[in-house]
Design a protein around this motif. Structure first.
Motif, PDB file in Angstrom:
ATOM      1  N   UNK A   1       9.634-121.381  42.144  1.00 14.58           N
ATOM      2  CA  UNK A   1      10.155-122.474  41.324  1.00 14.58           C
ATOM      3  C   UNK A   1      10.628-122.004  39.952  1.00 14.58           C
ATOM      4  N   UNK A   2       9.869-121.077  39.352  1.00 10.80           N
ATOM      5  CA  UNK A   2      10.145-120.685  37.975  1.00 10.80           C
ATOM      6  C   UNK A   2      10.456-119.196  37.835  1.00 10.80           C
ATOM      7  N   UNK A   3      10.721-118.531  38.947  1.00 12.47           N
ATOM      8  CA  UNK A   3      10.960-117.089  38.894  1.00 12.47           C
ATOM      9  C   UNK A   3      12.173-116.704  38.070  1.00 12.47           C
ATOM     10  N   UNK A   4      13.270-117.453  38.218  1.00 15.27           N
ATOM     11  CA  UNK A   4      14.495-117.126  37.485  1.00 15.27           C
ATOM     12  C   UNK A   4      14.306-117.319  35.982  1.00 15.27           C
ATOM     13  N   UNK A   5      13.590-118.381  35.621  1.00 18.39           N
ATOM     14  CA  UNK A   5      13.313-118.609  34.191  1.00 18.39           C
ATOM     15  C   UNK A   5      12.447-117.495  33.630  1.00 18.39           C
ATOM     16  N   UNK A   6      11.447-117.071  34.408  1.00 16.71           N
ATOM     17  CA  UNK A   6      10.570-115.998  33.954  1.00 16.71           C
ATOM     18  C   UNK A   6      11.334-114.681  33.827  1.00 16.71           C
ATOM     19  N   UNK A   7      12.235-114.401  34.786  1.00 17.65           N
ATOM     20  CA  UNK A   7      13.047-113.185  34.709  1.00 17.65           C
ATOM     21  C   UNK A   7      13.938-113.204  33.473  1.00 17.65           C
ATOM     22  N   UNK A   8      14.518-114.365  33.188  1.00 17.77           N
ATOM     23  CA  UNK A   8      15.355-114.481  31.987  1.00 17.77           C
ATOM     24  C   UNK A   8      14.544-114.219  30.727  1.00 17.77           C
ATOM     25  N   UNK A   9      13.308-114.738  30.675  1.00 21.65           N
ATOM     26  CA  UNK A   9      12.434-114.484  29.523  1.00 21.65           C
ATOM     27  C   UNK A   9      12.112-113.004  29.394  1.00 21.65           C
ATOM     28  N   UNK A  10      11.837-112.347  30.519  1.00 19.62           N
ATOM     29  CA  UNK A  10      11.524-110.918  30.497  1.00 19.62           C
ATOM     30  C   UNK A  10      12.713-110.100  30.001  1.00 19.62           C
ATOM     31  N   UNK A  11      13.907-110.442  30.493  1.00 15.59           N
ATOM     32  CA  UNK A  11      15.110-109.707  30.083  1.00 15.59           C
ATOM     33  C   UNK A  11      15.339-109.866  28.586  1.00 15.59           C
ATOM     34  N   UNK A  12      15.200-111.102  28.088  1.00 16.83           N
ATOM     35  CA  UNK A  12      15.364-111.342  26.654  1.00 16.83           C
ATOM     36  C   UNK A  12      14.322-110.576  25.852  1.00 16.83           C
TER      37      UNK A  12
ATOM     38  N   UNK B   1      -5.657-120.939  41.503  1.00 13.41           N
ATOM     39  CA  UNK B   1      -5.438-120.700  40.071  1.00 13.41           C
ATOM     40  C   UNK B   1      -5.781-119.245  39.770  1.00 13.41           C
ATOM     41  N   UNK B   2      -4.961-118.611  38.961  1.00 15.18           N
ATOM     42  CA  UNK B   2      -5.144-117.199  38.631  1.00 15.18           C
ATOM     43  C   UNK B   2      -5.473-117.030  37.156  1.00 15.18           C
TER      44      UNK B   2
ATOM     45  N   UNK C   1       1.230-122.357  29.379  1.00 13.99           N
ATOM     46  CA  UNK C   1       0.551-123.620  29.079  1.00 13.99           C
ATOM     47  C   UNK C   1       1.335-124.830  29.550  1.00 13.99           C
ATOM     48  N   UNK C   2       2.627-124.846  29.315  1.00 10.12           N
ATOM     49  CA  UNK C   2       3.421-126.041  29.561  1.00 10.12           C
ATOM     50  C   UNK C   2       4.108-126.075  30.913  1.00 10.12           C
ATOM     51  N   UNK C   3       4.218-124.947  31.570  1.00 12.44           N
ATOM     52  CA  UNK C   3       4.943-124.913  32.839  1.00 12.44           C
ATOM     53  C   UNK C   3       4.043-124.470  33.974  1.00 12.44           C
ATOM     54  N   UNK C   4       3.463-123.261  33.850  1.00 14.38           N
ATOM     55  CA  UNK C   4       2.675-122.722  34.960  1.00 14.38           C
ATOM     56  C   UNK C   4       1.351-123.466  35.122  1.00 14.38           C
ATOM     57  N   UNK C   5       0.859-124.131  34.079  1.00 16.59           N
ATOM     58  CA  UNK C   5      -0.418-124.832  34.206  1.00 16.59           C
ATOM     59  C   UNK C   5      -0.310-126.050  35.116  1.00 16.59           C
ATOM     60  N   UNK C   6       0.906-126.578  35.328  1.00 15.95           N
ATOM     61  CA  UNK C   6       1.078-127.769  36.150  1.00 15.95           C
ATOM     62  C   UNK C   6       1.513-127.451  37.579  1.00 15.95           C
ATOM     63  N   UNK C   7       2.230-126.374  37.775  1.00 15.40           N
ATOM     64  CA  UNK C   7       2.628-126.016  39.127  1.00 15.40           C
ATOM     65  C   UNK C   7       1.610-125.029  39.689  1.00 15.40           C
ATOM     66  N   UNK C   8       1.392-125.025  40.999  1.00 13.27           N
ATOM     67  CA  UNK C   8       0.414-124.095  41.587  1.00 13.27           C
ATOM     68  C   UNK C   8       0.810-122.643  41.339  1.00 13.27           C
ATOM     69  N   UNK C   9      -0.158-121.841  40.918  1.00 15.36           N
ATOM     70  CA  UNK C   9       0.107-120.407  40.769  1.00 15.36           C
ATOM     71  C   UNK C   9       0.387-119.780  42.125  1.00 15.36           C
ATOM     72  N   UNK C  10      -0.355-120.245  43.118  1.00 15.39           N
ATOM     73  CA  UNK C  10      -0.189-119.728  44.477  1.00 15.39           C
ATOM     74  C   UNK C  10      -0.694-120.781  45.462  1.00 15.39           C
TER      75      UNK C  10
END
Length: 398
Positions: free
Chosen positions: A251-262, A224-225, A56-65
Protein backbone atom coordinates in the motif's frame (compact mmCIF):
# COMPACT_ATOMS: atom_id res chain seq x y z
CA UNK A 1 60.34 23.09 28.00
CA UNK A 2 56.92 22.08 26.77
CA UNK A 3 56.40 18.37 26.10
CA UNK A 4 55.57 16.88 23.73
CA UNK A 5 57.09 19.56 21.56
CA UNK A 6 55.09 18.71 18.42
CA UNK A 7 51.81 19.22 20.31
CA UNK A 8 53.01 22.58 21.67
CA UNK A 9 54.00 23.80 18.20
CA UNK A 10 50.71 22.58 16.65
CA UNK A 11 48.62 24.33 19.29
CA UNK A 12 50.72 27.45 18.95
CA UNK A 13 49.96 27.55 15.23
CA UNK A 14 46.30 26.72 15.87
CA UNK A 15 45.63 29.50 18.33
CA UNK A 16 47.98 32.22 17.07
CA UNK A 17 45.60 33.80 14.59
CA UNK A 18 47.77 36.89 14.30
CA UNK A 19 50.27 35.15 12.03
CA UNK A 20 50.54 36.74 8.56
CA UNK A 21 48.12 35.38 5.94
CA UNK A 22 46.80 32.95 8.52
CA UNK A 23 43.46 34.46 9.44
CA UNK A 24 41.88 33.70 6.07
CA UNK A 25 42.87 30.02 6.21
CA UNK A 26 41.87 29.68 9.83
CA UNK A 27 38.42 31.23 9.60
CA UNK A 28 37.62 29.87 6.14
CA UNK A 29 38.39 26.30 7.21
CA UNK A 30 36.41 26.52 10.44
CA UNK A 31 33.45 28.27 8.77
CA UNK A 32 33.21 25.74 5.93
CA UNK A 33 33.27 22.76 8.30
CA UNK A 34 30.80 24.49 10.62
CA UNK A 35 28.29 25.13 7.80
CA UNK A 36 28.56 21.58 6.43
CA UNK A 37 28.16 19.97 9.89
CA UNK A 38 25.28 22.26 10.78
CA UNK A 39 23.52 21.49 7.48
CA UNK A 40 23.90 17.72 7.78
CA UNK A 41 22.71 17.61 11.42
CA UNK A 42 19.63 19.72 10.63
CA UNK A 43 18.84 17.72 7.48
CA UNK A 44 19.15 14.29 9.06
CA UNK A 45 17.07 15.42 12.07
CA UNK A 46 14.28 16.61 9.78
CA UNK A 47 14.46 13.29 7.89
CA UNK A 48 14.23 11.41 11.20
CA UNK A 49 11.11 13.41 12.03
CA UNK A 50 9.59 12.61 8.64
CA UNK A 51 10.21 8.90 9.11
CA UNK A 52 8.71 9.06 12.59
CA UNK A 53 5.60 10.77 11.20
CA UNK A 54 5.43 8.08 8.53
CA UNK A 55 5.46 5.38 11.22
CA UNK A 56 3.04 7.20 13.50
CA UNK A 57 0.48 8.57 11.08
CA UNK A 58 0.48 6.00 8.30
CA UNK A 59 2.02 2.66 9.24
CA UNK A 60 0.37 2.64 12.69
CA UNK A 61 -3.08 2.31 11.06
CA UNK A 62 -2.39 -0.15 8.26
CA UNK A 63 -1.22 -3.70 9.08
CA UNK A 64 2.55 -4.08 9.08
CA UNK A 65 2.08 -7.63 7.87
CA UNK A 66 -0.94 -9.87 7.20
CA UNK A 67 -0.77 -13.65 7.06
CA UNK A 68 -3.71 -15.09 5.13
CA UNK A 69 -4.56 -17.23 2.09
CA UNK A 70 -5.88 -16.51 -1.38
CA UNK A 71 -9.53 -16.33 -0.25
CA UNK A 72 -8.77 -14.44 2.98
CA UNK A 73 -10.62 -17.18 4.81
CA UNK A 74 -8.32 -19.26 6.99
CA UNK A 75 -8.79 -21.58 9.96
CA UNK A 76 -7.43 -20.35 13.31
CA UNK A 77 -5.61 -23.63 13.93
CA UNK A 78 -3.51 -23.04 10.78
CA UNK A 79 -1.62 -20.19 12.45
CA UNK A 80 2.16 -20.75 12.00
CA UNK A 81 3.38 -20.49 15.58
CA UNK A 82 7.04 -20.62 14.50
CA UNK A 83 6.94 -16.96 13.44
CA UNK A 84 6.65 -15.94 17.10
CA UNK A 85 10.38 -16.69 17.37
CA UNK A 86 11.19 -13.80 15.01
CA UNK A 87 12.63 -10.93 17.06
CA UNK A 88 10.99 -8.13 15.07
CA UNK A 89 7.45 -9.28 15.96
CA UNK A 90 5.75 -7.09 18.57
CA UNK A 91 2.17 -8.37 18.64
CA UNK A 92 -0.12 -10.77 16.76
CA UNK A 93 -3.92 -10.73 16.64
CA UNK A 94 -6.73 -12.23 14.59
CA UNK A 95 -7.87 -10.07 11.68
CA UNK A 96 -11.41 -9.78 10.33
CA UNK A 97 -11.48 -7.49 7.31
CA UNK A 98 -13.16 -7.24 3.92
CA UNK A 99 -13.80 -4.71 1.20
CA UNK A 100 -17.48 -3.96 0.85
CA UNK A 101 -19.89 -1.52 -0.78
CA UNK A 102 -21.53 1.00 1.54
CA UNK A 103 -24.77 2.69 0.55
CA UNK A 104 -26.61 5.61 2.12
CA UNK A 105 -29.72 7.50 1.00
CA UNK A 106 -27.57 10.05 -0.81
CA UNK A 107 -24.47 8.25 -2.08
CA UNK A 108 -22.56 5.01 -2.48
CA UNK A 109 -18.89 4.19 -1.91
CA UNK A 110 -16.30 1.45 -1.43
CA UNK A 111 -15.16 0.83 2.13
CA UNK A 112 -13.28 -1.63 4.31
CA UNK A 113 -14.75 -3.19 7.43
CA UNK A 114 -12.62 -4.07 10.46
CA UNK A 115 -13.96 -6.41 13.15
CA UNK A 116 -12.62 -5.67 16.63
CA UNK A 117 -12.91 -7.08 20.15
CA UNK A 118 -10.91 -6.88 23.38
CA UNK A 119 -7.90 -8.55 21.68
CA UNK A 120 -7.49 -5.49 19.43
CA UNK A 121 -6.78 -2.94 22.17
CA UNK A 122 -3.35 -2.23 20.69
CA UNK A 123 -4.98 -0.97 17.50
CA UNK A 124 -8.16 0.57 18.94
CA UNK A 125 -6.32 3.32 20.85
CA UNK A 126 -5.10 4.81 17.54
CA UNK A 127 -8.68 5.81 16.68
CA UNK A 128 -8.99 8.19 19.65
CA UNK A 129 -12.33 6.67 20.65
CA UNK A 130 -13.28 6.17 24.30
CA UNK A 131 -15.21 3.04 25.31
CA UNK A 132 -15.50 1.98 21.70
CA UNK A 133 -16.12 -1.66 22.64
CA UNK A 134 -19.05 -0.65 24.85
CA UNK A 135 -20.88 1.14 22.04
CA UNK A 136 -20.15 -1.71 19.61
CA UNK A 137 -22.08 -4.37 21.46
CA UNK A 138 -22.45 -7.68 19.60
CA UNK A 139 -25.82 -8.30 17.98
CA UNK A 140 -26.77 -4.62 17.72
CA UNK A 141 -24.95 -4.06 14.39
CA UNK A 142 -23.49 -0.72 15.37
CA UNK A 143 -20.56 0.79 13.48
CA UNK A 144 -18.06 3.65 13.72
CA UNK A 145 -16.94 5.20 10.43
CA UNK A 146 -14.28 7.68 9.30
CA UNK A 147 -15.11 11.37 9.15
CA UNK A 148 -14.38 11.78 5.42
CA UNK A 149 -16.39 8.68 4.56
CA UNK A 150 -19.30 10.13 6.56
CA UNK A 151 -19.04 13.40 4.63
CA UNK A 152 -19.00 11.56 1.31
CA UNK A 153 -22.11 9.56 2.24
CA UNK A 154 -23.77 12.63 3.85
CA UNK A 155 -24.51 10.70 7.04
CA UNK A 156 -24.32 11.55 10.74
CA UNK A 157 -24.37 9.79 14.10
CA UNK A 158 -27.66 7.92 14.43
CA UNK A 159 -28.15 7.36 10.69
CA UNK A 160 -28.37 3.90 9.19
CA UNK A 161 -26.48 2.71 6.13
CA UNK A 162 -26.54 -0.47 4.06
CA UNK A 163 -23.37 -2.57 3.79
CA UNK A 164 -23.20 -4.85 0.75
CA UNK A 165 -20.82 -7.77 0.38
CA UNK A 166 -20.13 -9.32 -3.01
CA UNK A 167 -19.92 -13.08 -2.59
CA UNK A 168 -17.44 -15.27 -4.45
CA UNK A 169 -20.19 -17.78 -5.18
CA UNK A 170 -22.14 -17.75 -8.42
CA UNK A 171 -25.82 -18.42 -9.01
CA UNK A 172 -26.87 -19.66 -12.44
CA UNK A 173 -30.16 -17.74 -12.35
CA UNK A 174 -29.35 -14.43 -10.70
CA UNK A 175 -25.61 -14.20 -11.35
CA UNK A 176 -23.67 -12.53 -8.50
CA UNK A 177 -24.97 -13.13 -4.98
CA UNK A 178 -25.19 -10.13 -2.65
CA UNK A 179 -25.07 -10.27 1.12
CA UNK A 180 -26.27 -7.05 2.74
CA UNK A 181 -27.26 -5.74 6.15
CA UNK A 182 -28.35 -2.46 7.71
CA UNK A 183 -25.95 -0.97 10.29
CA UNK A 184 -26.37 2.02 12.59
CA UNK A 185 -23.69 4.71 12.90
CA UNK A 186 -23.01 5.30 16.61
CA UNK A 187 -19.87 7.43 16.27
CA UNK A 188 -17.45 8.99 13.77
CA UNK A 189 -13.67 8.83 14.18
CA UNK A 190 -11.04 11.24 12.91
CA UNK A 191 -7.38 10.19 12.79
CA UNK A 192 -6.11 12.81 10.31
CA UNK A 193 -5.12 9.83 8.20
CA UNK A 194 -6.30 8.35 4.93
CA UNK A 195 -8.24 5.60 6.72
CA UNK A 196 -10.82 8.31 7.49
CA UNK A 197 -11.86 7.98 3.83
CA UNK A 198 -12.68 4.28 3.74
CA UNK A 199 -12.59 2.40 7.06
CA UNK A 200 -15.57 1.13 9.06
CA UNK A 201 -15.21 -0.42 12.54
CA UNK A 202 -17.69 -2.94 13.92
CA UNK A 203 -17.85 -5.62 16.58
CA UNK A 204 -15.96 -8.79 15.68
CA UNK A 205 -19.00 -11.06 16.15
CA UNK A 206 -21.15 -8.81 13.96
CA UNK A 207 -18.46 -8.87 11.27
CA UNK A 208 -18.30 -12.68 11.40
CA UNK A 209 -22.07 -12.89 11.01
CA UNK A 210 -22.10 -10.35 8.19
CA UNK A 211 -19.31 -12.11 6.31
CA UNK A 212 -20.87 -15.52 7.12
CA UNK A 213 -17.60 -16.79 8.55
CA UNK A 214 -17.55 -19.95 10.63
CA UNK A 215 -16.67 -19.56 14.30
CA UNK A 216 -13.11 -20.90 13.97
CA UNK A 217 -12.24 -18.95 10.81
CA UNK A 218 -10.73 -15.49 10.34
CA UNK A 219 -9.52 -13.35 7.43
CA UNK A 220 -5.95 -13.83 8.62
CA UNK A 221 -3.57 -12.63 11.28
CA UNK A 222 -2.33 -9.08 11.74
CA UNK A 223 1.33 -8.71 12.72
CA UNK A 224 2.72 -5.61 14.46
CA UNK A 225 6.47 -5.15 14.17
CA UNK A 226 8.97 -3.31 16.36
CA UNK A 227 10.55 -1.78 13.25
CA UNK A 228 8.24 -2.03 10.22
CA UNK A 229 10.68 -0.04 8.07
CA UNK A 230 13.15 -2.93 8.33
CA UNK A 231 10.71 -5.71 7.52
CA UNK A 232 12.48 -8.83 6.26
CA UNK A 233 9.95 -10.92 4.35
CA UNK A 234 12.46 -13.68 3.73
CA UNK A 235 12.38 -14.60 7.44
CA UNK A 236 8.63 -15.14 7.26
CA UNK A 237 8.66 -16.91 3.89
CA UNK A 238 11.05 -19.53 5.25
CA UNK A 239 8.43 -20.48 7.85
CA UNK A 240 5.21 -19.93 5.89
CA UNK A 241 4.70 -22.15 2.86
CA UNK A 242 1.02 -22.45 1.98
CA UNK A 243 -0.14 -19.10 3.36
CA UNK A 244 0.18 -15.66 1.75
CA UNK A 245 2.06 -12.63 3.10
CA UNK A 246 0.71 -9.12 2.56
CA UNK A 247 3.04 -6.40 3.88
CA UNK A 248 2.51 -2.67 4.29
CA UNK A 249 4.76 -1.93 1.31
CA UNK A 250 2.00 -3.06 -1.06
CA UNK A 251 0.00 0.00 0.00
CA UNK A 252 2.72 2.46 0.96
CA UNK A 253 5.83 1.03 -0.69
CA UNK A 254 6.08 3.69 -3.40
CA UNK A 255 5.72 6.50 -0.87
CA UNK A 256 8.39 4.92 1.32
CA UNK A 257 10.74 4.51 -1.67
CA UNK A 258 10.24 8.17 -2.57
CA UNK A 259 11.11 9.16 1.01
CA UNK A 260 14.24 7.00 0.92
CA UNK A 261 15.37 8.48 -2.40
CA UNK A 262 14.85 12.02 -1.11
CA UNK A 263 16.75 11.14 2.07
CA UNK A 264 19.77 9.79 0.23
CA UNK A 265 19.81 12.65 -2.28
CA UNK A 266 19.69 15.27 0.48
CA UNK A 267 22.41 13.56 2.50
CA UNK A 268 24.54 13.15 -0.64
CA UNK A 269 24.27 16.85 -1.46
CA UNK A 270 25.20 17.94 2.05
CA UNK A 271 28.06 15.45 2.21
CA UNK A 272 29.33 17.05 -0.99
CA UNK A 273 29.44 20.32 0.95
CA UNK A 274 31.46 18.51 3.62
CA UNK A 275 33.85 17.11 0.99
CA UNK A 276 34.32 20.57 -0.49
CA UNK A 277 35.09 21.89 3.00
CA UNK A 278 37.67 19.15 3.49
CA UNK A 279 39.21 19.96 0.10
CA UNK A 280 39.40 23.56 1.21
CA UNK A 281 41.48 22.47 4.21
CA UNK A 282 43.65 20.34 1.92
CA UNK A 283 44.32 23.17 -0.55
CA UNK A 284 44.92 25.83 2.07
CA UNK A 285 47.14 23.60 4.16
CA UNK A 286 49.16 22.66 1.09
CA UNK A 287 49.60 26.32 0.22
CA UNK A 288 50.51 27.20 3.78
CA UNK A 289 53.12 24.40 3.98
CA UNK A 290 54.69 25.46 0.68
CA UNK A 291 54.94 29.04 1.89
CA UNK A 292 56.54 27.94 5.20
CA UNK A 293 58.66 25.04 4.07
CA UNK A 294 61.71 26.73 5.58
CA UNK A 295 60.10 26.30 9.04
CA UNK A 296 59.90 22.55 8.39
CA UNK A 297 63.52 22.53 7.30
CA UNK A 298 64.59 24.32 10.53
CA UNK A 299 62.65 21.78 12.61
CA UNK A 300 64.38 18.93 10.76
CA UNK A 301 67.80 20.46 11.40
CA UNK A 302 66.93 20.86 15.07
CA UNK A 303 66.46 17.08 15.21
CA UNK A 304 62.68 16.76 15.09
CA UNK A 305 61.72 13.52 13.32
CA UNK A 306 59.59 13.53 10.19
CA UNK A 307 56.60 11.80 11.78
CA UNK A 308 56.52 14.39 14.59
CA UNK A 309 56.58 17.18 12.03
CA UNK A 310 53.71 15.47 10.26
CA UNK A 311 51.83 15.30 13.55
CA UNK A 312 52.19 19.08 13.94
CA UNK A 313 50.28 19.76 10.72
CA UNK A 314 47.84 16.88 11.23
CA UNK A 315 46.87 18.31 14.63
CA UNK A 316 46.78 21.77 13.11
CA UNK A 317 44.53 20.76 10.17
CA UNK A 318 42.24 18.43 12.12
CA UNK A 319 41.96 21.04 14.89
CA UNK A 320 40.14 23.32 12.45
CA UNK A 321 37.73 20.47 11.64
CA UNK A 322 37.14 19.72 15.33
CA UNK A 323 36.43 23.36 16.17
CA UNK A 324 34.16 23.77 13.12
CA UNK A 325 32.28 20.54 13.86
CA UNK A 326 31.71 21.46 17.49
CA UNK A 327 30.46 24.95 16.67
CA UNK A 328 28.22 23.66 13.84
CA UNK A 329 26.80 20.92 16.06
CA UNK A 330 26.09 23.34 18.93
CA UNK A 331 24.29 25.76 16.59
CA UNK A 332 22.23 22.89 15.11
CA UNK A 333 21.27 21.50 18.54
CA UNK A 334 20.27 24.95 19.82
CA UNK A 335 18.07 25.58 16.76
CA UNK A 336 16.48 22.12 17.02
CA UNK A 337 15.76 22.50 20.73
CA UNK A 338 14.33 25.97 20.12
CA UNK A 339 12.72 24.86 16.87
CA UNK A 340 10.22 27.68 16.35
CA UNK A 341 12.53 29.32 13.81
CA UNK A 342 13.12 26.06 11.94
CA UNK A 343 9.41 25.23 11.85
CA UNK A 344 8.62 28.73 10.62
CA UNK A 345 11.30 28.50 7.92
CA UNK A 346 10.19 25.02 6.77
CA UNK A 347 6.49 25.93 6.79
CA UNK A 348 7.27 29.15 4.88
CA UNK A 349 9.26 27.33 2.20
CA UNK A 350 7.21 24.13 1.89
CA UNK A 351 3.77 25.15 3.24
CA UNK A 352 3.95 22.34 5.80
CA UNK A 353 2.89 22.95 9.39
CA UNK A 354 3.17 19.52 10.99
CA UNK A 355 6.95 19.24 11.16
CA UNK A 356 8.75 17.11 13.73
CA UNK A 357 12.52 17.25 14.16
CA UNK A 358 14.20 14.37 15.97
CA UNK A 359 17.84 14.28 17.02
CA UNK A 360 19.62 10.94 17.41
CA UNK A 361 22.89 11.37 19.38
CA UNK A 362 24.60 8.44 17.64
CA UNK A 363 23.97 10.04 14.24
CA UNK A 364 25.36 13.39 15.37
CA UNK A 365 28.45 11.68 16.80
CA UNK A 366 28.92 9.74 13.55
CA UNK A 367 28.68 12.94 11.48
CA UNK A 368 31.32 14.65 13.61
CA UNK A 369 33.62 11.62 13.53
CA UNK A 370 33.38 11.38 9.73
CA UNK A 371 34.11 15.09 9.40
CA UNK A 372 37.17 14.87 11.66
CA UNK A 373 38.52 11.69 10.03
CA UNK A 374 38.17 13.18 6.55
CA UNK A 375 40.03 16.29 7.76
CA UNK A 376 42.84 14.11 9.16
CA UNK A 377 43.15 12.18 5.89
CA UNK A 378 43.23 15.44 3.94
CA UNK A 379 46.34 16.53 5.88
CA UNK A 380 48.37 13.35 5.28
CA UNK A 381 49.54 13.94 1.73
CA UNK A 382 50.64 17.60 2.00
CA UNK A 383 52.48 16.94 5.28
CA UNK A 384 54.13 13.78 3.96
CA UNK A 385 55.19 15.62 0.81
CA UNK A 386 56.58 18.50 2.89
CA UNK A 387 58.90 16.36 5.04
CA UNK A 388 60.37 14.65 1.93
CA UNK A 389 62.16 17.83 0.84
CA UNK A 390 65.85 18.27 1.65
CA UNK A 391 66.25 20.77 4.50
CA UNK A 392 69.72 21.96 3.38
CA UNK A 393 68.49 22.73 -0.13
CA UNK A 394 65.41 24.55 1.19
CA UNK A 395 67.45 26.74 3.55
CA UNK A 396 70.11 27.49 0.93
CA UNK A 397 67.42 29.11 -1.20
CA UNK A 398 66.19 31.37 1.64
Amino acid sequence: MYKPIYLFIALRYLWNINLPNFKKFYFLSITSIMISTFSIVITISVINGSENNFKKNIISFIPHLIITNHDQYVKKSDFPKQILNINNIKKVSDLITKEIIVQSKNNISIAEIIGIDETNNYNIKNYNQKDILKILNPGQYNIVIGTHLAKKLHVYVGDKINLILLSNKKNNFSGQIFNQHIFKIVNIFSTQNEIDYYQIIMNKKDSLNFLKYSKNYVSGWRIWLHDPLNLNLYEFKKIINKLTLIDWKLQKGELFKAMKIEKYIMLFLFFLILIISILNIFINLTTYIVEHKYVIAILQIQGLSNWKIMLIFIIFGSGNAIIGSIIGTIIAIVLIMQNDFLKFFISYCFKENDISIIMIPSQILCINMISILLAIFSTLYPTWNAVQSKSARVLSNE
